[in-house]
Design an enzyme around this catalytic site. Sequence first.
Site, PDB file in Angstrom:
ATOM      1  N   LYS A 133     -11.152 -14.422 -21.491  1.00 26.37           N
ATOM      2  CA  LYS A 133     -10.462 -15.697 -21.282  1.00 26.37           C
ATOM      3  C   LYS A 133     -10.216 -16.409 -22.606  1.00 26.37           C
ATOM      4  O   LYS A 133      -9.134 -16.934 -22.852  1.00 26.37           O
ATOM      5  CB  LYS A 133     -11.277 -16.616 -20.357  1.00 26.37           C
ATOM      6  N   ARG A 155     -15.167 -23.741 -12.268  1.00 22.83           N
ATOM      7  CA  ARG A 155     -16.121 -22.666 -11.978  1.00 22.83           C
ATOM      8  C   ARG A 155     -16.820 -22.865 -10.650  1.00 22.83           C
ATOM      9  O   ARG A 155     -17.608 -21.999 -10.249  1.00 22.83           O
ATOM     10  CB  ARG A 155     -17.189 -22.623 -13.081  1.00 22.83           C
ATOM     11  N   ARG A 166     -19.849  -9.439 -28.802  1.00 23.06           N
ATOM     12  CA  ARG A 166     -18.902 -10.480 -29.243  1.00 23.06           C
ATOM     13  C   ARG A 166     -19.421 -11.231 -30.472  1.00 23.06           C
ATOM     14  O   ARG A 166     -20.591 -11.580 -30.573  1.00 23.06           O
ATOM     15  CB  ARG A 166     -18.708 -11.459 -28.080  1.00 23.06           C
ATOM     16  N   ARG A 191     -23.004 -15.815 -30.289  1.00 16.36           N
ATOM     17  CA  ARG A 191     -23.404 -16.889 -29.379  1.00 16.36           C
ATOM     18  C   ARG A 191     -24.815 -16.673 -28.857  1.00 16.36           C
ATOM     19  O   ARG A 191     -25.173 -15.560 -28.460  1.00 16.36           O
ATOM     20  CB  ARG A 191     -22.457 -16.938 -28.186  1.00 16.36           C
ATOM     21  N   ARG A 235     -25.668 -14.888 -16.467  1.00 17.93           N
ATOM     22  CA  ARG A 235     -24.320 -15.474 -16.388  1.00 17.93           C
ATOM     23  C   ARG A 235     -23.441 -14.688 -15.420  1.00 17.93           C
ATOM     24  O   ARG A 235     -22.633 -15.265 -14.705  1.00 17.93           O
ATOM     25  CB  ARG A 235     -23.681 -15.510 -17.786  1.00 17.93           C
TER      26      ARG A 235
HETATM   27  P1  AMP Z   1     -18.240 -19.976 -21.521  1.00 19.38           P
HETATM   28  O1  AMP Z   1     -18.025 -20.179 -22.981  1.00 19.38           O
HETATM   29  O2  AMP Z   1     -17.028 -20.355 -20.716  1.00 19.38           O
HETATM   30  O3  AMP Z   1     -18.768 -18.616 -21.176  1.00 19.38           O
HETATM   31  O4  AMP Z   1     -19.385 -21.019 -21.103  1.00 19.38           O
HETATM   32  C1  AMP Z   1     -20.682 -20.969 -21.652  1.00 19.38           C
HETATM   33  C2  AMP Z   1     -21.647 -21.772 -20.798  1.00 19.38           C
HETATM   34  O5  AMP Z   1     -21.229 -23.152 -20.740  1.00 19.38           O
HETATM   35  C3  AMP Z   1     -21.722 -21.343 -19.338  1.00 19.38           C
HETATM   36  O6  AMP Z   1     -22.604 -20.238 -19.154  1.00 19.38           O
HETATM   37  C4  AMP Z   1     -22.210 -22.614 -18.670  1.00 19.38           C
HETATM   38  O7  AMP Z   1     -23.603 -22.811 -18.901  1.00 19.38           O
HETATM   39  C5  AMP Z   1     -21.462 -23.691 -19.447  1.00 19.38           C
HETATM   40  N1  AMP Z   1     -20.144 -23.977 -18.829  1.00 19.38           N
HETATM   41  C6  AMP Z   1     -18.915 -23.697 -19.336  1.00 19.38           C
HETATM   42  N2  AMP Z   1     -17.939 -24.086 -18.516  1.00 19.38           N
HETATM   43  C7  AMP Z   1     -18.550 -24.629 -17.425  1.00 19.38           C
HETATM   44  C8  AMP Z   1     -18.085 -25.194 -16.205  1.00 19.38           C
HETATM   45  N3  AMP Z   1     -16.781 -25.277 -15.909  1.00 19.38           N
HETATM   46  N4  AMP Z   1     -19.006 -25.658 -15.333  1.00 19.38           N
HETATM   47  C9  AMP Z   1     -20.331 -25.597 -15.611  1.00 19.38           C
HETATM   48  N5  AMP Z   1     -20.840 -25.049 -16.717  1.00 19.38           N
HETATM   49  C10 AMP Z   1     -19.973 -24.569 -17.631  1.00 19.38           C
END
Ligand code: AMP
Length: 215
Positions: free
Chosen positions: A15, A90, A128, A162, A173
């Site tokens: 994404k 989400r 990554r 990360r 996750r």
């Molecule tokens: P990502 O970079 O999109 O993989 O997000 C990393 C982490 O941020 C996720 O594992 C969640 O803990 C938090 N996070 C990101 N987007 C959301 C969302 N829309 N709702 C809740 N938690 C989020």
Amino acid sequence: MSKIIVLMGAPGAGKGTQARLLQEHLNLPQISTGDIFRALKTAQTPLAQEVRDIMTRGQLVPDELTIQLVKERTAKDDCLNGYILDGFPRTPAQARSLEKLAVEQDKQIVAVLIDVPLEFLEKRMTGRRSCPVCGEIYNIYFKPPRNDNVCDLHPQAELLHRADDNPETVRARLATYDEQTRPLVEYYKSVGLLHTVDGTGEPEGIYSQIELIVR
Ligand code: AMP
């Protein structure tokens, strides 16, 4: 009508990579809730600490806070002609709030699912790395930088890994995605809003498929 491009897909589906390509080509802002939360990294408030703990466990930040942040960010002027959402919504509550927001902002939602089979996802995440200067995303297995652990364009800066891309958090996750976000994908499908692209190839090829949908 301007668009809200919603990029959906499991963690590691690509994404972020596609959001960056869309931003460059369409000149629309990319809004990543994950990036917003990661930016709290050094903040020493109880809220920032709680967000960090949630991310380390591979769980989701509470809806109320997440929705509030998205509302504030998308109210900015640069979002007037549309924007790209990476990692939001989400949960069903987030999806409902986005629908309301779209009506208020007079925008049309286009949801794109980047479909990648489970067996690819773990390596995509654990491998990554990203450049702290330009944000370019590499992968030590699939798209290594020319020189070890530095960006091709910014060789002075070591690539970042990360904290939540470790194997244990990655598994959590993926489970969170299955439980809370996959039903949302089904929902968008059922209301005819979802377009699906095959996310297993090269980023440029995947981008071409997405561009056909969103243009
Ligand atoms: P990502 O970079 O999109 O993989 O997000 C990393 C982490 O941020 C996720 O594992 C969640 O803990 C938090 N996070 C990101 N987007 C959301 C969302 N829309 N709702 C809740 N938690 C989020």
